[in-house]
Write a protein that holds these residues in place. Sequence first.
Motif, PDB file in Angstrom:
ATOM      1  N   MET A  39       0.847  -1.185   0.000  1.00 26.84           N
ATOM      2  CA  MET A  39       0.000   0.000   0.000  1.00 26.84           C
ATOM      3  C   MET A  39       0.890   1.245   0.000  1.00 26.84           C
ATOM      4  N   ASP A  40       0.716   2.113  -1.021  1.00 25.71           N
ATOM      5  CA  ASP A  40       1.538   3.316  -1.065  1.00 25.71           C
ATOM      6  C   ASP A  40       0.912   4.431  -0.224  1.00 25.71           C
ATOM      7  N   GLY A  41       1.564   5.601  -0.227  1.00 27.64           N
ATOM      8  CA  GLY A  41       1.111   6.691   0.628  1.00 27.64           C
ATOM      9  C   GLY A  41      -0.280   7.181   0.311  1.00 27.64           C
ATOM     10  N   LEU A  42      -0.589   7.331  -0.984  1.00 31.87           N
ATOM     11  CA  LEU A  42      -1.914   7.806  -1.364  1.00 31.87           C
ATOM     12  C   LEU A  42      -2.997   6.798  -0.989  1.00 31.87           C
ATOM     13  N   GLU A  43      -2.694   5.530  -1.164  1.00 30.42           N
ATOM     14  CA  GLU A  43      -3.659   4.496  -0.784  1.00 30.42           C
ATOM     15  C   GLU A  43      -3.882   4.493   0.724  1.00 30.42           C
ATOM     16  N   ALA A  44      -2.807   4.684   1.483  1.00 33.71           N
ATOM     17  CA  ALA A  44      -2.937   4.731   2.938  1.00 33.71           C
ATOM     18  C   ALA A  44      -3.809   5.906   3.375  1.00 33.71           C
ATOM     19  N   LEU A  45      -3.611   7.064   2.733  1.00 36.33           N
ATOM     20  CA  LEU A  45      -4.448   8.223   3.057  1.00 36.33           C
ATOM     21  C   LEU A  45      -5.905   7.962   2.699  1.00 36.33           C
ATOM     22  N   ALA A  46      -6.133   7.289   1.587  1.00 33.21           N
ATOM     23  CA  ALA A  46      -7.501   6.981   1.172  1.00 33.21           C
ATOM     24  C   ALA A  46      -8.174   6.049   2.175  1.00 33.21           C
ATOM     25  N   VAL A  47      -7.429   5.063   2.656  1.00 34.10           N
ATOM     26  CA  VAL A  47      -7.984   4.127   3.629  1.00 34.10           C
ATOM     27  C   VAL A  47      -8.290   4.845   4.949  1.00 34.10           C
ATOM     28  N   MET A  48      -7.385   5.712   5.388  1.00 32.89           N
ATOM     29  CA  MET A  48      -7.625   6.458   6.625  1.00 32.89           C
ATOM     30  C   MET A  48      -8.831   7.383   6.476  1.00 32.89           C
ATOM     31  N   ALA A  49      -8.927   8.060   5.315  1.00 36.25           N
ATOM     32  CA  ALA A  49     -10.074   8.942   5.070  1.00 36.25           C
ATOM     33  C   ALA A  49     -11.371   8.138   5.034  1.00 36.25           C
ATOM     34  N   ALA A  50     -11.323   6.944   4.443  1.00 36.84           N
ATOM     35  CA  ALA A  50     -12.506   6.087   4.415  1.00 36.84           C
ATOM     36  C   ALA A  50     -12.895   5.670   5.830  1.00 36.84           C
ATOM     37  N   GLY A  51     -11.897   5.385   6.673  1.00 33.68           N
ATOM     38  CA  GLY A  51     -12.179   5.055   8.061  1.00 33.68           C
ATOM     39  C   GLY A  51     -12.834   6.210   8.793  1.00 33.68           C
ATOM     40  N   MET A  52     -12.368   7.425   8.505  1.00 23.88           N
ATOM     41  CA  MET A  52     -12.964   8.605   9.137  1.00 23.88           C
ATOM     42  C   MET A  52     -14.426   8.765   8.699  1.00 23.88           C
ATOM     43  N   GLY A  53     -14.667   8.620   7.398  1.00 24.92           N
ATOM     44  CA  GLY A  53     -16.038   8.718   6.906  1.00 24.92           C
ATOM     45  C   GLY A  53     -16.927   7.633   7.478  1.00 24.92           C
ATOM     46  N   ALA A  54     -16.409   6.407   7.554  1.00 24.76           N
ATOM     47  CA  ALA A  54     -17.193   5.296   8.088  1.00 24.76           C
ATOM     48  C   ALA A  54     -17.506   5.514   9.557  1.00 24.76           C
ATOM     49  N   GLY A  55     -16.517   5.972  10.338  1.00 26.12           N
ATOM     50  CA  GLY A  55     -16.749   6.218  11.753  1.00 26.12           C
ATOM     51  C   GLY A  55     -17.792   7.292  11.982  1.00 26.12           C
ATOM     52  N   GLY A  56     -17.737   8.362  11.183  1.00 25.47           N
ATOM     53  CA  GLY A  56     -18.709   9.437  11.317  1.00 25.47           C
ATOM     54  C   GLY A  56     -20.112   8.992  10.960  1.00 25.47           C
ATOM     55  N   PHE A  88      -8.757 -16.352  14.177  1.00 27.16           N
ATOM     56  CA  PHE A  88      -8.955 -17.389  13.159  1.00 27.16           C
ATOM     57  C   PHE A  88      -8.945 -16.900  11.712  1.00 27.16           C
ATOM     58  N   ALA A  89      -8.826 -15.612  11.460  1.00 31.32           N
ATOM     59  CA  ALA A  89      -8.875 -15.109  10.082  1.00 31.32           C
ATOM     60  C   ALA A  89      -7.565 -14.429   9.716  1.00 31.32           C
ATOM     61  N   HIS A  90      -7.368 -14.265   8.410  1.00 31.56           N
ATOM     62  CA  HIS A  90      -6.218 -13.496   7.937  1.00 31.56           C
ATOM     63  C   HIS A  90      -6.567 -12.015   8.017  1.00 31.56           C
ATOM     64  N   VAL A  91      -5.776 -11.267   8.771  1.00 32.17           N
ATOM     65  CA  VAL A  91      -6.057  -9.850   9.023  1.00 32.17           C
ATOM     66  C   VAL A  91      -4.946  -8.994   8.429  1.00 32.17           C
ATOM     67  N   ALA A  92      -5.325  -7.933   7.723  1.00 28.96           N
ATOM     68  CA  ALA A  92      -4.355  -6.957   7.205  1.00 28.96           C
ATOM     69  C   ALA A  92      -4.211  -5.858   8.265  1.00 28.96           C
ATOM     70  N   TRP A  93      -3.213  -5.989   9.106  1.00 27.21           N
ATOM     71  CA  TRP A  93      -3.102  -5.110  10.269  1.00 27.21           C
ATOM     72  C   TRP A  93      -2.770  -3.673   9.893  1.00 27.21           C
ATOM     73  N   GLU A  94      -2.101  -3.463   8.775  1.00 30.79           N
ATOM     74  CA  GLU A  94      -1.854  -2.096   8.335  1.00 30.79           C
ATOM     75  C   GLU A  94      -3.178  -1.393   8.039  1.00 30.79           C
ATOM     76  N   ALA A  95      -4.073  -2.090   7.339  1.00 32.25           N
ATOM     77  CA  ALA A  95      -5.384  -1.526   7.042  1.00 32.25           C
ATOM     78  C   ALA A  95      -6.179  -1.302   8.325  1.00 32.25           C
ATOM     79  N   VAL A  96      -6.086  -2.247   9.254  1.00 30.27           N
ATOM     80  CA  VAL A  96      -6.785  -2.103  10.535  1.00 30.27           C
ATOM     81  C   VAL A  96      -6.357  -0.822  11.241  1.00 30.27           C
ATOM     82  N   ALA A  97      -5.046  -0.591  11.301  1.00 29.97           N
ATOM     83  CA  ALA A  97      -4.527   0.585  12.004  1.00 29.97           C
ATOM     84  C   ALA A  97      -5.013   1.876  11.350  1.00 29.97           C
ATOM     85  N   LEU A  98      -4.982   1.930  10.023  1.00 33.94           N
ATOM     86  CA  LEU A  98      -5.411   3.147   9.324  1.00 33.94           C
ATOM     87  C   LEU A  98      -6.900   3.416   9.526  1.00 33.94           C
TER      88      LEU A  98
END
Length: 251
Positions: free
Chosen positions: A1-18, A199-209
């Motif tokens: 995941m590059d920098g722009l993708e990481a920002l997109a995931v974090m922004a999506a998390g912010m929108g989802a949380g709101g 029990f599942a495969h987790v993408a922890w980088e995505a989880v953190a963002l």
Amino acid sequence: MDGLEALAVMAAGMGAGGINAVIGSGSLISFPTLLAVGYAPITANVSNNIGLVPGAISGAYGYRRELAGQGRRARTLAVASGTGGLCGGILLLTLPSQVFDAIVPVLVLLAVVLMALQPRLARWVAERRPDDARDVGPAPMAIAFVAGVYGGYFGAAQGIILLAMLAVFVPDDLRRSNALKNVLAGTVNGVAAILFTLFAHVAWEAVALIAVGSVVGAWLGAKVGRRIPATVLRTLVVLLGVGVALRLLLT
């Protein structure tokens, strides 16, 4: 995941949380974003679920004043929600999704109808409740369990289902119901997250963002949601629910 993708995931998390704090269905932002940056569907689903747990806690804290006096009903319904969330998580990890996916739009549309008719249905239920009835009966417990199964399996729109159930079967100010909805949805995600972590495969980088974004988004969403008049909130729930159902039907 590059920098722009990481920002997109974090922004999506912010929108989802709101959105989760105000209404529900925030996963329809964060889950597709994880798919878009290359995660497999189940990995995206479980990672999204785990990442949104801190946002649920943040949202519940933001509604702490509206939760005052609801401890008993929150504990009672959380048992049903958490049990359902565990069952839904097990279904996600063990069963094919086709049959379950087919009933998801039906559940969402049913929730929309309940919310649209909420004032009339709430009066009808209140007129037929015994004066000494407890405020949590078998109907909301059953619906909380079913919504928990759905939330543990996928999660988008479980907030709409829960809010519709609370508004009809547990009469209260809609903003207080919305606060309780956040607690129950957070319980579902939390229980499922424990299962997925083990029990599942987790993408922890995505989880953190997503976690960082969802905490901020939920805090802001709670500030907005507690000020929205009940009629406006009900309208938003109905409109979003119809949109969610149509999207699920067309995908």
